[in-house]
Design a protein around this motif. Structure first.
Motif, PDB file in Angstrom:
ATOM      1  N   THR A   1       0.945  -1.289  -0.016  1.00 49.09           N
ATOM      2  CA  THR A   1       0.505  -0.420   0.328  1.00 49.09           C
ATOM      3  C   THR A   1       1.013   1.082  -0.463  1.00 49.09           C
ATOM      4  N   VAL A   2       0.889   2.101  -0.761  1.00 50.20           N
ATOM      5  CA  VAL A   2       1.097   3.480  -1.180  1.00 50.20           C
ATOM      6  C   VAL A   2      -0.027   4.732  -0.916  1.00 50.20           C
TER       7      VAL A   2
ATOM      8  N   ARG B   1      -7.604   2.777  -4.515  1.00 48.58           N
ATOM      9  CA  ARG B   1      -7.981   1.855  -5.575  1.00 48.58           C
ATOM     10  C   ARG B   1      -6.719   0.883  -4.997  1.00 48.58           C
ATOM     11  N   ILE B   2      -7.515   0.060  -5.442  1.00 48.28           N
ATOM     12  CA  ILE B   2      -7.334  -1.440  -5.119  1.00 48.28           C
ATOM     13  C   ILE B   2      -6.766  -2.214  -6.571  1.00 48.28           C
ATOM     14  N   ASN B   3      -5.558  -2.778  -6.812  1.00 45.74           N
ATOM     15  CA  ASN B   3      -5.208  -3.138  -8.289  1.00 45.74           C
ATOM     16  C   ASN B   3      -5.197  -2.305  -9.525  1.00 45.74           C
TER      17      ASN B   3
ATOM     18  N   GLU C   1      -3.194   3.693  -2.769  1.00 47.99           N
ATOM     19  CA  GLU C   1      -3.310   3.092  -3.861  1.00 47.99           C
ATOM     20  C   GLU C   1      -2.290   1.038  -3.184  1.00 47.99           C
ATOM     21  N   SER C   2      -3.291   0.241  -3.411  1.00 49.98           N
ATOM     22  CA  SER C   2      -2.969  -0.866  -2.620  1.00 49.98           C
ATOM     23  C   SER C   2      -3.320  -1.590  -3.810  1.00 49.98           C
ATOM     24  N   GLU C   3      -1.856  -3.042  -3.959  1.00 45.75           N
ATOM     25  CA  GLU C   3      -1.805  -3.849  -5.173  1.00 45.75           C
ATOM     26  C   GLU C   3      -1.459  -5.282  -4.074  1.00 45.75           C
TER      27      GLU C   3
ATOM     28  N   GLY D   1      -4.127  -6.012   3.271  1.00 43.17           N
ATOM     29  CA  GLY D   1      -4.529  -4.801   3.121  1.00 43.17           C
ATOM     30  C   GLY D   1      -4.879  -3.976   4.584  1.00 43.17           C
ATOM     31  N   TYR D   2      -4.641  -4.420   5.277  1.00 45.37           N
ATOM     32  CA  TYR D   2      -5.326  -3.514   6.198  1.00 45.37           C
ATOM     33  C   TYR D   2      -3.953  -3.566   7.112  1.00 45.37           C
ATOM     34  N   ALA D   3      -3.233  -4.532   7.411  1.00 46.84           N
ATOM     35  CA  ALA D   3      -1.828  -4.968   7.906  1.00 46.84           C
ATOM     36  C   ALA D   3      -1.114  -3.844   7.388  1.00 46.84           C
TER      37      ALA D   3
END
Ligand code: PMV
Length: 339
Positions: free
Chosen positions: A68-69, A84-86, A118-120, A135-137
């Motif tokens: 995550t950024v 945004r995720i992926n 932004e999370s991948e 994701g949450y961590a």
């Protein structure tokens, strides 16, 4: 209003660690966290707002995870959180967006501060692969980096738990133990710790049966089981023992005991779901076919066990020495090596 106790828990942690609610100290923050697969499951909350569990649980983190950024959305025209995720914006009225915004509210320095996230995710979202845990961590780690909080890992684990219960176990590589804790006011003693057990030969692989989104999210399913499953009290009673035995099997590196306990724990969780009214089934016919073939393989002398979460996919447990045999036996299916 609904998040007042969550906010109180965050405020307490910040005060104890002398963290001030201020602007970020960097242009952007980054965090990576692995997804974790429970060997002894968390299923049922004693407090739905704080995600406080009724039972302790143990997990194994995988090498796959979420990155995550974070940065600030300073746009004058688009004054909202950009999530945004992926590469895909979370849909405006979705439950996942509402949850994430409510979580970010806990850390927003002032009301007109907007996040750009932004999370991948390296694993499919909402398909029983524990993507929300990673994701949450990862988000909590990115916040800690960006705002310069320098919080202790146990505090980060509490914060991750406020986002998604099982996320508190994703702060560690390897094995984590999430003790349920006794504090029912703010839940500050309910966090995960590193078990400090090294067992590189223990392997986990995903057997992908269906990558589609699940019909019922684990949060809703769990609460439905607490409210309606007549087997629920037996589950809670048994869980602490399972958790204890699984930690012991890990400490002794006793693979047979581990596999038997892990399977029994997952099957009991699914029995609790099936006894709920109306019943919850995450398994598909293919799930049961794989479970039966694992039993048949064991009868032929191959040491392979499984676990299953809130989805149709199966996670295989085996020792490195048996990898080739597991692939030869089950490799016509889609297997993904995970650690
Ligand atoms: O943390 P949640 O709400 O995604 O629930 C996780 C539930 C299970 O994956 C089925 C069990 C567990 O302990 O991870």
């Amino acid at each position: 209003m609904g998040c007042m106790r969550k906010q109180a828990a965050v405020d307490f942690i910040f005060k104890r660690a002398s963290v001030r609610r201020e602007e970020p100290v960097l242009e952007q923050g980054q965090g990576f966290a692995p997804v974790n697969i429970a060997l002894s499951k968390y299923w049922g909350k004693r407090d739905a707002e704080l995600n406080l569990p009724l039972n302790s649980s143990v997990s194994l983190s995988l090498k796959l995870g979420a990155k995550t950024v974070l940065s600030q959305n300073c746009s004058k025209t688009d004054q909202t959180d950009l999530l945004r995720i992926n590469g895909q914006a979370l849909p405006a009225n979705s439950e996942s967006r509402r949850r994430l915004v409510a979580f970010l509210d806990l850390f927003r320095p002032y009301p007109a501060f907007y996040f750009n996230l932004e999370s991948e995710s390296e694993v499919p979202i909402a398909a029983g692969f524990a993507s929300s845990a990673g994701g949450y961590a990862a988000l909590v780690l990115a916040l800690n980096h960006w705002f310069g909080w320098n919080l202790a890992v146990e505090d980060l684990s509490v914060l991750a738990r406020l986002g998604s219960g099982s996320a508190c176990r994703s702060l560690y590589a390897g094995f984590s133990l999430w003790k349920k804790g006794e504090d029912d006011v703010l839940g500050l003693d309910s966090f995960a710790q590193d078990l400090d057990i090294v067992w590189p030969d223990l392997k986990l692989a995903l057997c992908v049966i269906n990558e589609g989104k699940k019909q019922l999210d684990s949060r809703t399913a769990m609460q439905h089981c607490v409210n309606t499953s007549p087997l629920f009290s037996a589950w809670v009673e048994h869980c602490e023992k399972d958790c204890h035995n699984i930690v012991k099997a890990l400490e002794r590196k006793n693979f047979k005991q581990l596999g038997e306990e892990v399977e029994a724990n997952a099957l009991m969780m699914h029995a609790v779901m099936q006894a709920a009214r109306p019943a919850i089934f995450y398994s598909q016919p293919e799930t049961l076919a794989v479970i039966r073939s694992i039993g048949a393989l064991r009868a032929q002398g191959l040491n392979v066990y499984f676990t299953q979460d809130a989805g149709p996919n199966i996670k295989l447990l085996f020792l490195e020495a048996d990898r080739a045999a597991v692939w030869a036996a089950l490799g016509t299916r889609s297997l993904v090596s995970c650690n």
